[in-house]
Design a protein around this motif. Sequence first.
Motif, PDB file in Angstrom:
ATOM      1  N   LYS A  49      15.227 -41.298   4.417  1.00 30.82           N
ATOM      2  CA  LYS A  49      13.775 -41.103   4.525  1.00 30.82           C
ATOM      3  C   LYS A  49      13.290 -41.273   5.952  1.00 30.82           C
ATOM      4  O   LYS A  49      13.938 -41.917   6.772  1.00 30.82           O
ATOM      5  CB  LYS A  49      13.056 -42.150   3.653  1.00 30.82           C
ATOM      6  CG  LYS A  49      13.254 -41.945   2.178  1.00 30.82           C
ATOM      7  CD  LYS A  49      12.459 -42.955   1.374  1.00 30.82           C
ATOM      8  CE  LYS A  49      13.176 -44.300   1.323  1.00 30.82           C
ATOM      9  NZ  LYS A  49      12.565 -45.223   0.358  1.00 30.82           N
ATOM     10  N   CYS A  50      12.130 -40.722   6.219  1.00 36.34           N
ATOM     11  CA  CYS A  50      11.456 -40.950   7.494  1.00 36.34           C
ATOM     12  C   CYS A  50      11.144 -42.443   7.563  1.00 36.34           C
ATOM     13  O   CYS A  50      10.637 -43.009   6.598  1.00 36.34           O
ATOM     14  CB  CYS A  50      10.169 -40.139   7.558  1.00 36.34           C
ATOM     15  SG  CYS A  50       9.076 -40.630   8.899  1.00 36.34           S
ATOM     16  N   GLU A  51      11.447 -43.069   8.682  1.00 37.91           N
ATOM     17  CA  GLU A  51      11.229 -44.508   8.777  1.00 37.91           C
ATOM     18  C   GLU A  51       9.762 -44.855   9.003  1.00 37.91           C
ATOM     19  O   GLU A  51       9.363 -46.004   8.967  1.00 37.91           O
ATOM     20  CB  GLU A  51      12.101 -45.088   9.893  1.00 37.91           C
ATOM     21  CG  GLU A  51      13.567 -45.008   9.504  1.00 37.91           C
ATOM     22  CD  GLU A  51      14.503 -45.399  10.628  1.00 37.91           C
ATOM     23  OE1 GLU A  51      14.324 -44.871  11.755  1.00 37.91           O
ATOM     24  OE2 GLU A  51      15.400 -46.208  10.396  1.00 37.91           O
ATOM     25  N   CYS A  52       8.961 -43.830   9.239  1.00 38.04           N
ATOM     26  CA  CYS A  52       7.549 -44.065   9.495  1.00 38.04           C
ATOM     27  C   CYS A  52       6.722 -43.882   8.216  1.00 38.04           C
ATOM     28  O   CYS A  52       5.920 -44.729   7.860  1.00 38.04           O
ATOM     29  CB  CYS A  52       7.079 -43.121  10.584  1.00 38.04           C
ATOM     30  SG  CYS A  52       5.448 -43.502  11.192  1.00 38.04           S
ATOM     31  N   CYS A  53       6.939 -42.779   7.495  1.00 34.23           N
ATOM     32  CA  CYS A  53       6.088 -42.495   6.332  1.00 34.23           C
ATOM     33  C   CYS A  53       6.845 -42.478   5.003  1.00 34.23           C
ATOM     34  O   CYS A  53       6.259 -42.215   3.954  1.00 34.23           O
ATOM     35  CB  CYS A  53       5.360 -41.176   6.533  1.00 34.23           C
ATOM     36  SG  CYS A  53       6.422 -39.734   6.341  1.00 34.23           S
ATOM     37  N   ASP A  54       8.176 -42.748   5.061  1.00 34.47           N
ATOM     38  CA  ASP A  54       8.975 -42.829   3.833  1.00 34.47           C
ATOM     39  C   ASP A  54       9.211 -41.515   3.093  1.00 34.47           C
ATOM     40  O   ASP A  54       9.754 -41.527   1.995  1.00 34.47           O
ATOM     41  CB  ASP A  54       8.364 -43.835   2.832  1.00 34.47           C
ATOM     42  CG  ASP A  54       8.914 -45.244   3.071  1.00 34.47           C
ATOM     43  OD1 ASP A  54       9.805 -45.382   3.934  1.00 34.47           O
ATOM     44  OD2 ASP A  54       8.451 -46.171   2.387  1.00 34.47           O
ATOM     45  N   SER A  55       8.813 -40.377   3.672  1.00 32.24           N
ATOM     46  CA  SER A  55       9.098 -39.138   2.936  1.00 32.24           C
ATOM     47  C   SER A  55      10.552 -38.741   3.165  1.00 32.24           C
ATOM     48  O   SER A  55      11.132 -39.020   4.212  1.00 32.24           O
ATOM     49  CB  SER A  55       8.132 -38.026   3.328  1.00 32.24           C
ATOM     50  OG  SER A  55       8.149 -37.828   4.703  1.00 32.24           O
ATOM     51  N   LEU A  56      11.140 -38.089   2.179  1.00 29.07           N
ATOM     52  CA  LEU A  56      12.551 -37.709   2.261  1.00 29.07           C
ATOM     53  C   LEU A  56      12.798 -36.741   3.417  1.00 29.07           C
ATOM     54  O   LEU A  56      11.920 -35.962   3.785  1.00 29.07           O
ATOM     55  CB  LEU A  56      13.001 -37.058   0.936  1.00 29.07           C
ATOM     56  CG  LEU A  56      13.084 -37.999  -0.276  1.00 29.07           C
ATOM     57  CD1 LEU A  56      13.361 -37.191  -1.540  1.00 29.07           C
ATOM     58  CD2 LEU A  56      14.146 -39.077  -0.067  1.00 29.07           C
ATOM     59  N   ASN A  73      11.931 -33.601  13.694  1.00 32.76           N
ATOM     60  CA  ASN A  73      10.757 -34.402  13.356  1.00 32.76           C
ATOM     61  C   ASN A  73      10.414 -34.336  11.891  1.00 32.76           C
ATOM     62  O   ASN A  73      10.640 -33.316  11.238  1.00 32.76           O
ATOM     63  CB  ASN A  73       9.539 -33.903  14.149  1.00 32.76           C
ATOM     64  CG  ASN A  73       9.764 -33.978  15.633  1.00 32.76           C
ATOM     65  OD1 ASN A  73      10.416 -33.117  16.208  1.00 32.76           O
ATOM     66  ND2 ASN A  73       9.261 -35.006  16.265  1.00 32.76           N
ATOM     67  N   CYS A  74       9.828 -35.409  11.408  1.00 32.29           N
ATOM     68  CA  CYS A  74       9.365 -35.473  10.029  1.00 32.29           C
ATOM     69  C   CYS A  74       8.201 -34.497   9.881  1.00 32.29           C
ATOM     70  O   CYS A  74       7.282 -34.495  10.703  1.00 32.29           O
ATOM     71  CB  CYS A  74       8.916 -36.893   9.703  1.00 32.29           C
ATOM     72  SG  CYS A  74       8.045 -37.048   8.135  1.00 32.29           S
ATOM     73  N   LYS A  75       8.226 -33.679   8.819  1.00 28.38           N
ATOM     74  CA  LYS A  75       7.149 -32.701   8.646  1.00 28.38           C
ATOM     75  C   LYS A  75       5.872 -33.318   8.105  1.00 28.38           C
ATOM     76  O   LYS A  75       4.799 -32.754   8.214  1.00 28.38           O
ATOM     77  CB  LYS A  75       7.604 -31.580   7.715  1.00 28.38           C
ATOM     78  CG  LYS A  75       8.487 -30.597   8.435  1.00 28.38           C
ATOM     79  CD  LYS A  75       8.678 -29.348   7.630  1.00 28.38           C
ATOM     80  CE  LYS A  75       9.553 -28.388   8.389  1.00 28.38           C
ATOM     81  NZ  LYS A  75      10.087 -27.357   7.497  1.00 28.38           N
ATOM     82  N   LYS A  76       6.010 -34.494   7.507  1.00 27.89           N
ATOM     83  CA  LYS A  76       4.828 -35.171   6.957  1.00 27.89           C
ATOM     84  C   LYS A  76       4.007 -35.865   8.040  1.00 27.89           C
ATOM     85  O   LYS A  76       2.809 -35.744   8.101  1.00 27.89           O
ATOM     86  CB  LYS A  76       5.250 -36.197   5.898  1.00 27.89           C
ATOM     87  CG  LYS A  76       5.586 -35.582   4.558  1.00 27.89           C
ATOM     88  CD  LYS A  76       4.330 -35.474   3.677  1.00 27.89           C
ATOM     89  CE  LYS A  76       4.512 -34.503   2.527  1.00 27.89           C
ATOM     90  NZ  LYS A  76       5.654 -34.865   1.661  1.00 27.89           N
ATOM     91  N   CYS A  77       4.711 -36.614   8.910  1.00 26.22           N
ATOM     92  CA  CYS A  77       3.964 -37.416   9.878  1.00 26.22           C
ATOM     93  C   CYS A  77       4.291 -37.077  11.336  1.00 26.22           C
ATOM     94  O   CYS A  77       3.652 -37.602  12.248  1.00 26.22           O
ATOM     95  CB  CYS A  77       4.193 -38.903   9.620  1.00 26.22           C
ATOM     96  SG  CYS A  77       5.825 -39.459  10.115  1.00 26.22           S
ATOM     97  N   GLY A  78       5.289 -36.226  11.557  1.00 23.07           N
ATOM     98  CA  GLY A  78       5.580 -35.802  12.929  1.00 23.07           C
ATOM     99  C   GLY A  78       6.476 -36.727  13.736  1.00 23.07           C
ATOM    100  O   GLY A  78       6.870 -36.395  14.850  1.00 23.07           O
TER     101      GLY A  78
HETATM  102 ZN   LIG Z   1       7.303 -39.231   8.413  1.00 24.60          ZN
END
Ligand SMILES: [Zn+2]
Length: 247
Positions: A49-56, A73-78
């Motif tokens: 998971k993204c360590e910032c927002c927990d999305s897979l 980069n995470c697509k949810k939080c960047g």
């Molecule tokens: Zn994220």
Amino acid sequence: MDNSKTARVCRNGHVKKVVAHPSARNDNKWSVYEGNAYCGRCGEEIINKCECCDSLIGLQSDWNKDFNELPNNCKKCGTAYPWVDPIEKNEEREGKFIEIDDKEIDGHFYPSTVYEANLCYRVKADHATLILTRKLIENLLLDIIRKHVSMTNVHVFFDTEQRQHASFGELIDAFKERTDEFQQYFTVEEEDIVDKIYRIKYDGDASAHSIEERVDADDLESISDDVTYVVKVLFRLRREVETAHRG
Ligand SMILES: [Zn+2]
Ligand SMILES: [Zn+2]
């Protein structure tokens, strides 16, 4: 769909297990939540998971072509994933300041200094770039002169009273005085190179000693070719002098 696949990935970016994203399938036969805790290749911790927002971690993928690409980069939080090179994260400028492959330079000091100067250039740490470049050229001059002159001329590169190395300015002068002698190794446009070294010294001095005379970014890009030229000539001269004085 972008997030049709997800993966377990170690912090260095080694992909461990690719599975369908929970939102894209119903049977959880292969779960992204289960697996080894550490990477067998590098020993780093494995995450899913993204360590910032927990999305897979969503892979850029194509089921038909069996294609998976790890995103930066995470697509949810960047937030950048941990496998992204920290320099890349902060990169503000492309290319190299000193256009030399550091892997082709022998020793430890020289390749690492070239490598570091180029890293600083990419993140626009301009003063650090110039200070490292100055240090690189200073050492090359010292090396060349030291190998060229006999040990009886020790005062040329070593202030015997102060027990300190000659200053950069003194090294350039000593180099300039010997331009004729260096022609025995190979033909260099000496006038040209000495002028270029003075210019680099000037910029390096401004970076190292003064806050008033700031070197601007365009300036740094404009001297990249000259710096590369000077460093290449000095590396070659150093090699030639070394070979000539070996036997
Ligand atoms: Zn994220
Ligand atoms: Zn790994």
